[in-house]
Design an enzyme around this catalytic site. Sequence first.
Site, short mmCIF file in Angstrom:
data_model
loop_
_atom_site.label_atom_id
_atom_site.label_comp_id
_atom_site.label_asym_id
_atom_site.label_seq_id
_atom_site.Cartn_x
_atom_site.Cartn_y
_atom_site.Cartn_z
N GLY A 1 0.81 -1.21 0.00
CA GLY A 1 0.00 0.00 0.00
C GLY A 1 0.84 1.26 0.00
O GLY A 1 0.55 2.21 0.74
N TYR B 1 -13.35 -0.95 11.61
CA TYR B 1 -11.97 -0.54 11.36
C TYR B 1 -11.14 -0.60 12.65
O TYR B 1 -10.03 -1.12 12.67
CB TYR B 1 -11.96 0.88 10.80
CG TYR B 1 -10.58 1.46 10.57
CD1 TYR B 1 -9.79 1.02 9.52
CD2 TYR B 1 -10.08 2.45 11.41
CE1 TYR B 1 -8.52 1.55 9.31
CE2 TYR B 1 -8.81 2.98 11.21
CZ TYR B 1 -8.05 2.54 10.15
OH TYR B 1 -6.79 3.07 9.95
N ALA B 2 -11.71 -0.09 13.74
CA ALA B 2 -11.02 -0.13 15.03
C ALA B 2 -10.72 -1.56 15.44
O ALA B 2 -9.62 -1.87 15.93
CB ALA B 2 -11.86 0.58 16.09
N ASN C 1 1.33 -2.13 5.35
CA ASN C 1 0.59 -0.88 5.46
C ASN C 1 -0.75 -0.92 4.73
O ASN C 1 -1.66 -0.16 5.04
CB ASN C 1 1.44 0.27 4.90
CG ASN C 1 0.65 1.55 4.77
OD1 ASN C 1 0.33 2.20 5.76
ND2 ASN C 1 0.33 1.93 3.54
N ASP D 1 -3.78 -7.14 -5.65
CA ASP D 1 -4.82 -7.02 -4.64
C ASP D 1 -4.53 -8.04 -3.54
O ASP D 1 -4.61 -9.26 -3.77
CB ASP D 1 -6.19 -7.28 -5.28
CG ASP D 1 -7.34 -7.04 -4.32
OD1 ASP D 1 -7.14 -7.11 -3.09
OD2 ASP D 1 -8.47 -6.79 -4.79
N LYS E 1 -7.87 -3.06 13.26
CA LYS E 1 -6.56 -2.52 13.61
C LYS E 1 -6.10 -3.02 14.98
O LYS E 1 -4.90 -3.20 15.22
CB LYS E 1 -6.61 -0.99 13.57
CG LYS E 1 -6.69 -0.43 12.16
CD LYS E 1 -5.49 -0.87 11.32
CE LYS E 1 -5.44 -0.19 9.97
NZ LYS E 1 -4.28 -0.62 9.15
N SER F 1 -3.40 1.71 13.97
CA SER F 1 -3.99 3.04 14.10
C SER F 1 -4.31 3.30 15.56
O SER F 1 -4.56 2.36 16.33
CB SER F 1 -5.28 3.13 13.27
OG SER F 1 -6.01 4.30 13.58
N ILE G 1 -2.52 12.59 11.75
CA ILE G 1 -1.42 12.77 10.81
C ILE G 1 -1.87 13.62 9.63
O ILE G 1 -2.99 13.47 9.13
CB ILE G 1 -0.90 11.41 10.31
CG1 ILE G 1 -0.47 10.53 11.50
CG2 ILE G 1 0.26 11.59 9.33
CD1 ILE G 1 0.66 11.09 12.33
#
Length: 269
Positions: free
Chosen positions: A14, A157-158, A91, A64, A161, A144, A190
């Site tokens: 990535g 997502y949380a 990443n 992919d 990660k 993250s 960021i």
Amino acid sequence: MDLNLDGKVALITGSSKGIGEAIARGLAREGAIVIVHGRNRTRTEEVAEDIKGRGGRAHAVVGDLTHEGDVQRLVDQTQALVRPVEILINNAGGSGETEDWSTTRPETWAAGYDRNVLAAVRVTTRLLPGMRAAKWGRIVNISSLAALMPPARRPDYAAAKAAMIAMTASLAKAVALDGITANTVSPGTIHSASLDEAFRKVALNEGLAADAPWPDIERIVLPMFADVPLGRVGTLEEIADAVSFLVSPRASYITGANLRLVGGMWPGL
């Protein structure tokens, strides 16, 4: 400080944009041979060519990472271009649709886990044998702050990660005697392209011009998004510098760690 990375082969998944691109550029500046990866061939090759144009050594690979066949082809191509990978930065991934607990669906969680955690597993398990044979290797998984300070939105997502942090801790123990280290880096607020866009939209509502200098926008908007003791957002270059140290021989006694590059949390993650 010389990080002793000259000639080391590093695959950054990535890395055609954003954090991954910054890490690839940072490692190239340290003398590493970087393998730039992305799904868009044009963009990926542009990044690799630009790195070479600046005096670095880079190659481009496309695939992919949610497809086993693509991953195998990517690894085979990488080893044909140079030699076995010594440094792996997982990443690739990211978030999908913005959902909360009133709209989230199991399939979103499955896709997010596949895109983040399983993508890293697919690449890591294919490269580990070479690192073990060489008795040297570095693996950094990009997580993250959302994994440690989950916002109300994007719970999928949380969770994905957070799984990457647990996965890294397990991996670090499994490969410690093979001369391989495994660590996690968890960025927070960021200065990425998406954050810049979000801040500038808010700035407009606060009476600032859309093209106002970034320090002015940061001063007004950042406190609305996050409590950052340093009073500013981090930069992509700062992430790249931290990762470059972690994958260097100088960090040989650091493994199983989760480096939090944060001072607060951007709820938009």
